[in-house]
Design a protein around this motif. Structure first.
Motif, mmCIF file in Angstrom:
data_model
loop_
_atom_site.group_PDB
_atom_site.id
_atom_site.type_symbol
_atom_site.label_atom_id
_atom_site.label_comp_id
_atom_site.label_asym_id
_atom_site.label_seq_id
_atom_site.Cartn_x
_atom_site.Cartn_y
_atom_site.Cartn_z
ATOM 1 N N SER A 73 96.598 -9.251 54.279
ATOM 2 C CA SER A 73 95.964 -7.883 54.510
ATOM 3 C C SER A 73 96.327 -6.929 53.486
ATOM 4 O O SER A 73 95.747 -6.048 53.177
ATOM 5 C CB SER A 73 96.276 -7.646 56.086
ATOM 6 N N ARG A 74 97.688 -7.158 53.217
ATOM 7 C CA ARG A 74 98.385 -5.914 52.282
ATOM 8 C C ARG A 74 97.719 -6.159 50.933
ATOM 9 O O ARG A 74 97.340 -5.413 50.174
ATOM 10 C CB ARG A 74 99.767 -6.188 52.335
ATOM 11 N N ARG A 75 97.773 -7.551 50.431
ATOM 12 C CA ARG A 75 97.228 -8.046 49.081
ATOM 13 C C ARG A 75 95.601 -7.397 48.883
ATOM 14 O O ARG A 75 95.217 -6.903 47.923
ATOM 15 C CB ARG A 75 97.154 -9.321 48.932
ATOM 16 N N ALA A 76 95.049 -7.641 50.068
ATOM 17 C CA ALA A 76 93.450 -7.289 50.033
ATOM 18 C C ALA A 76 93.566 -5.595 49.909
ATOM 19 O O ALA A 76 92.691 -5.174 49.311
ATOM 20 C CB ALA A 76 92.583 -7.720 51.377
ATOM 21 N N PHE A 77 94.336 -4.992 50.682
ATOM 22 C CA PHE A 77 94.334 -3.750 50.625
ATOM 23 C C PHE A 77 94.532 -3.109 49.432
ATOM 24 O O PHE A 77 94.256 -2.149 48.686
ATOM 25 C CB PHE A 77 95.249 -3.043 51.685
ATOM 26 N N GLU A 78 95.597 -3.844 48.611
ATOM 27 C CA GLU A 78 96.162 -3.541 47.358
ATOM 28 C C GLU A 78 94.890 -3.620 46.226
ATOM 29 O O GLU A 78 94.657 -2.656 45.403
ATOM 30 C CB GLU A 78 97.164 -4.427 46.687
ATOM 31 N N ASN A 79 94.000 -4.681 46.665
ATOM 32 C CA ASN A 79 92.777 -4.828 45.740
ATOM 33 C C ASN A 79 91.802 -3.770 45.973
ATOM 34 O O ASN A 79 91.224 -3.364 44.895
ATOM 35 C CB ASN A 79 92.145 -6.131 46.077
ATOM 36 N N LEU A 80 91.718 -3.205 47.015
ATOM 37 C CA LEU A 80 90.911 -2.073 47.434
ATOM 38 C C LEU A 80 91.247 -0.745 46.642
ATOM 39 O O LEU A 80 90.381 -0.083 46.120
ATOM 40 C CB LEU A 80 90.914 -1.680 48.714
ATOM 41 N N VAL A 81 92.691 -0.476 46.760
ATOM 42 C CA VAL A 81 93.088 0.551 45.936
ATOM 43 C C VAL A 81 93.096 0.236 44.455
ATOM 44 O O VAL A 81 92.540 1.192 43.747
ATOM 45 C CB VAL A 81 94.593 0.759 46.377
ATOM 46 N N SER A 82 93.067 -0.894 43.923
ATOM 47 C CA SER A 82 93.056 -1.092 42.519
ATOM 48 C C SER A 82 91.603 -0.815 42.048
ATOM 49 O O SER A 82 91.404 -0.521 41.056
ATOM 50 C CB SER A 82 93.535 -2.293 42.314
ATOM 51 N N TYR A 83 90.491 -1.512 42.985
ATOM 52 C CA TYR A 83 89.452 -1.300 42.556
ATOM 53 C C TYR A 83 88.732 0.461 42.432
ATOM 54 O O TYR A 83 88.138 0.773 41.442
ATOM 55 C CB TYR A 83 88.341 -2.111 43.656
ATOM 56 N N ALA A 84 89.371 1.239 43.384
ATOM 57 C CA ALA A 84 89.144 2.533 43.344
ATOM 58 C C ALA A 84 89.642 3.378 41.940
ATOM 59 O O ALA A 84 88.868 3.948 41.563
ATOM 60 C CB ALA A 84 89.930 2.950 44.721
ATOM 61 N N LEU A 85 90.798 2.722 41.598
ATOM 62 C CA LEU A 85 91.289 3.260 40.607
ATOM 63 C C LEU A 85 90.478 2.921 39.356
ATOM 64 O O LEU A 85 90.272 3.740 38.183
ATOM 65 C CB LEU A 85 93.025 2.959 40.470
ATOM 66 N N GLU A 108 76.752 -1.358 47.199
ATOM 67 C CA GLU A 108 76.826 -2.725 46.706
ATOM 68 C C GLU A 108 78.186 -3.399 47.749
ATOM 69 O O GLU A 108 79.265 -2.671 47.895
ATOM 70 C CB GLU A 108 77.585 -2.492 45.164
ATOM 71 N N ALA A 109 77.954 -4.584 48.260
ATOM 72 C CA ALA A 109 79.323 -5.371 49.079
ATOM 73 C C ALA A 109 80.120 -5.821 47.888
ATOM 74 O O ALA A 109 79.934 -6.524 46.972
ATOM 75 C CB ALA A 109 78.763 -6.468 49.679
ATOM 76 N N LEU A 110 81.413 -5.648 48.015
ATOM 77 C CA LEU A 110 82.568 -5.883 47.170
ATOM 78 C C LEU A 110 83.325 -6.963 47.883
ATOM 79 O O LEU A 110 83.852 -6.849 49.156
ATOM 80 C CB LEU A 110 83.390 -4.741 46.790
ATOM 81 N N ALA A 111 83.620 -7.989 47.414
ATOM 82 C CA ALA A 111 84.590 -9.113 47.962
ATOM 83 C C ALA A 111 86.119 -8.765 47.392
ATOM 84 O O ALA A 111 86.342 -8.936 46.149
ATOM 85 C CB ALA A 111 84.244 -10.394 47.470
ATOM 86 N N LEU A 112 86.997 -8.173 48.397
ATOM 87 C CA LEU A 112 88.157 -7.950 47.888
ATOM 88 C C LEU A 112 89.377 -8.865 48.549
ATOM 89 O O LEU A 112 90.639 -8.567 48.435
ATOM 90 C CB LEU A 112 88.293 -6.552 48.288
ATOM 91 N N ASP A 113 88.764 -9.765 49.326
ATOM 92 C CA ASP A 113 89.921 -10.554 50.342
ATOM 93 C C ASP A 113 90.591 -11.423 49.031
ATOM 94 O O ASP A 113 90.129 -11.918 48.064
ATOM 95 C CB ASP A 113 89.125 -11.702 51.178
ATOM 96 N N VAL A 114 91.841 -12.006 49.395
ATOM 97 C CA VAL A 114 92.667 -12.734 48.780
ATOM 98 C C VAL A 114 92.806 -14.143 49.694
ATOM 99 O O VAL A 114 93.182 -15.190 48.731
ATOM 100 C CB VAL A 114 94.025 -12.249 48.629
ATOM 101 N N VAL A 115 92.436 -14.285 50.652
ATOM 102 C CA VAL A 115 92.369 -15.755 51.228
ATOM 103 C C VAL A 115 90.831 -15.674 51.976
ATOM 104 O O VAL A 115 90.338 -15.026 52.643
ATOM 105 C CB VAL A 115 93.421 -15.626 52.375
ATOM 106 N N ARG A 116 90.205 -16.942 51.504
ATOM 107 C CA ARG A 116 88.792 -17.196 51.907
ATOM 108 C C ARG A 116 88.782 -18.251 53.139
ATOM 109 O O ARG A 116 89.369 -19.406 52.856
ATOM 110 C CB ARG A 116 87.908 -17.433 50.809
ATOM 111 N N TRP A 117 88.143 -17.751 54.157
ATOM 112 C CA TRP A 117 88.327 -18.853 55.193
ATOM 113 C C TRP A 117 86.786 -19.392 55.287
ATOM 114 O O TRP A 117 85.696 -18.819 55.113
ATOM 115 C CB TRP A 117 88.598 -18.097 56.648
ATOM 116 N N GLY A 118 86.799 -20.601 55.491
ATOM 117 C CA GLY A 118 85.604 -21.368 55.585
ATOM 118 C C GLY A 118 85.336 -22.713 56.534
ATOM 119 O O GLY A 118 86.532 -23.098 56.869
ATOM 120 N N VAL A 119 84.228 -22.989 56.603
ATOM 121 C CA VAL A 119 83.778 -24.294 57.344
ATOM 122 C C VAL A 119 82.960 -25.169 56.900
ATOM 123 O O VAL A 119 82.044 -24.629 55.999
ATOM 124 C CB VAL A 119 83.148 -24.169 58.615
#
Length: 418
Positions: free
Chosen positions: A33-45, A239-250
């Motif tokens: 959750s923290r790493r994804a938030f860092e991705n959000l901030v980095s994208y904004a910058l 636009e949808a942005l994928a910023l997650d760092v762990v991807r869950w799937g089935v």
């Protein structure tokens, strides 16, 4: 103007029970959750966003210490250096009544109050943001109905934490209808609370961005935020942005064409490689479901533990990505009646009929559950497994009966061949 719309960050979500999963990359998932938030901030910058709006559940609950607040403040300071504004409000998880610790944030951050709906004007951007945070967790009032009128000459954005008229898996907090939102006269509604991305309307735009980072397998697929570009007072791009760092799937595999368990493993290797490529170098937390009417059925159920470990072992060698197997479920079916050809066939058929009848009867399952109830009561909190499922509940018991039947039938078939 560029607006970055996020919601449901759930910073430092505890993910209780994760340690009980075999070989789980606990720290990588817990810090996601923290790493994804860092991705959000980095994208904004990087993309020179003008303002970030957060539609509730920034935090997952009350802080154990000040670490979540310090982390958030540090990320806000990064945005302040680039003169990026941040506007947020509280949702049910971080309602005013739940978060008792507070830290003073950098002055580029503005929070909506909880007493009534209000407007925050960012005049240099010709942007008016309307919103109201949650004073308590269970908000049952229609907050949107009291949102202010739009500001003439400005781009009007409504920020709201809501399930609208209801969404599966989500409590209906701050209930309202799509028509209520449209009638306010805003150009964009930035919603939060629902963890699946959904665009409900384009005139005006009404968007759930989904949560920023999936936390378990029910939150599968890409997760992130939404970029909104505005020109001349109207939305020109969403636009949808994928910023997650762990991807869950089935990964669901049809084993109908498999002659044996080795065929199943080979098909799964191929399927996991495809899934890993789609995750684009993220850690892929994968649930594997093997189903279909298959000749491999007996082998898989006779030695379920072995083949579960074979699948986990195969995941370690996926060439195109980093895969961790969250769970393996064998849901295959036998081919035909598989008669034994002698007097043992009657026992075989009786076993099939008895277990099928038990699985299909809520009354019989309840009677069986009551027999085990004293044991489950002694287990206390241990009766809830890592997925939050009650081991003494009817759903888990029914699944256990089905698995026991498949194991018994698989072993019986092998004995009948001797």
């Amino acid at each position: 103007m560029k607006i970055l719309h996020a919601a449901d960050l759930h910073l430092d979500s505890p993910l209780l029970g994760l340690e009980s999963y075999e070989s789980a990359p606990v720290e990588r998932i817990r810090s996601a959750s923290r790493r994804a938030f860092e991705n959000l901030v980095s994208y904004a910058l990087e993309h020179k966003v003008d303002v970030v709006v957060i539609a509730g559940d920034l935090f997952d609950g009350d802080w154990r210490d000040y670490a979540p607040g310090l982390f958030f403040s540090a990320q806000m300071a990064r945005l302040k250096q680039a003169d990026i504004k941040v506007v947020w409000l509280r949702g049910n998880h971080d309602a005013m009544s739940k978060i008792r610790k507070h830290l003073r944030l950098p002055d580029n951050v503005q929070e909506f109050g909880t007493a009534r709906a209000q407007t925050i004007e960012l005049e240099t951007l010709d942007l008016a943001i309307h919103g109201q945070g949650y004073a308590k967790r269970d908000v049952t009032d229609n907050l949107a109905a009291e949102y202010p009128r739009p500001i003439a000459g400005a781009f009007n954005l409504g920020l709201l934490h809501t399930a609208l008229d209801g969404r599966p898996g989500h409590d209906t907090y701050a209930p309202c209808t799509l028509n209520t939102l449209r009638e306010r006269g805003y150009q964009y509604w930035a919603l939060g609370h629902v963890h699946a991305r959904e665009v409900l309307c384009e005139d005006p735009w009404v968007v759930f961005p989904g949560n920023l980072q999936g936390r378990f397998v029910r939150e599968s697929g890409p997760k992130g935020a939404t970029l909104v570009e505005v020109q001349g007072g109207r939305v020109v791009r969403v636009e949808a942005l994928a910023l997650d760092v762990v991807r869950w799937g089935v990964c669901t595999l049809d084993a109908s064409a498999c002659a044996n368990a080795d065929d199943v493993l080979e098909l799964l290797r191929q399927a996991m490689d495809v899934a890993a490529r789609a995750a684009e170098e993220r850690l892929l937390a994968l649930r594997v479901v093997v189903q279909g009417v298959s000749r491999a059925h007996n082998a898989l159920h006779r030695d379920e533990h072995r083949y579960t470990q074979e699948i986990r072992n195969a995941a370690l060698d996926v060439p195109s990505g980093d895969v961790w197997i969250e769970e393996v479920r064998f849901k295959t079916e036998r081919i035909g009646s598989e008669s034994t050809g002698d007097e043992r066939d009657e026992l075989f058929q009786n076993l099939v009929q008895s277990t099928d009848a038990l699985s299909a009867s809520p009354e019989q399952l309840e009677a069986l559950r009551q027999e085990f109830d004293p044991l489950f009561k002694k287990l206390g909190e241990l009766r809830v497994d890592a997925r939050g499922e009650d081991l003494g509940g009817a759903v888990h018991l029914g699944r256990t009966v089905e698995r026991a039947r498949d194991v018994l039938l698989a072993r019986f078939s092998e004995l009948a061949k001797d």
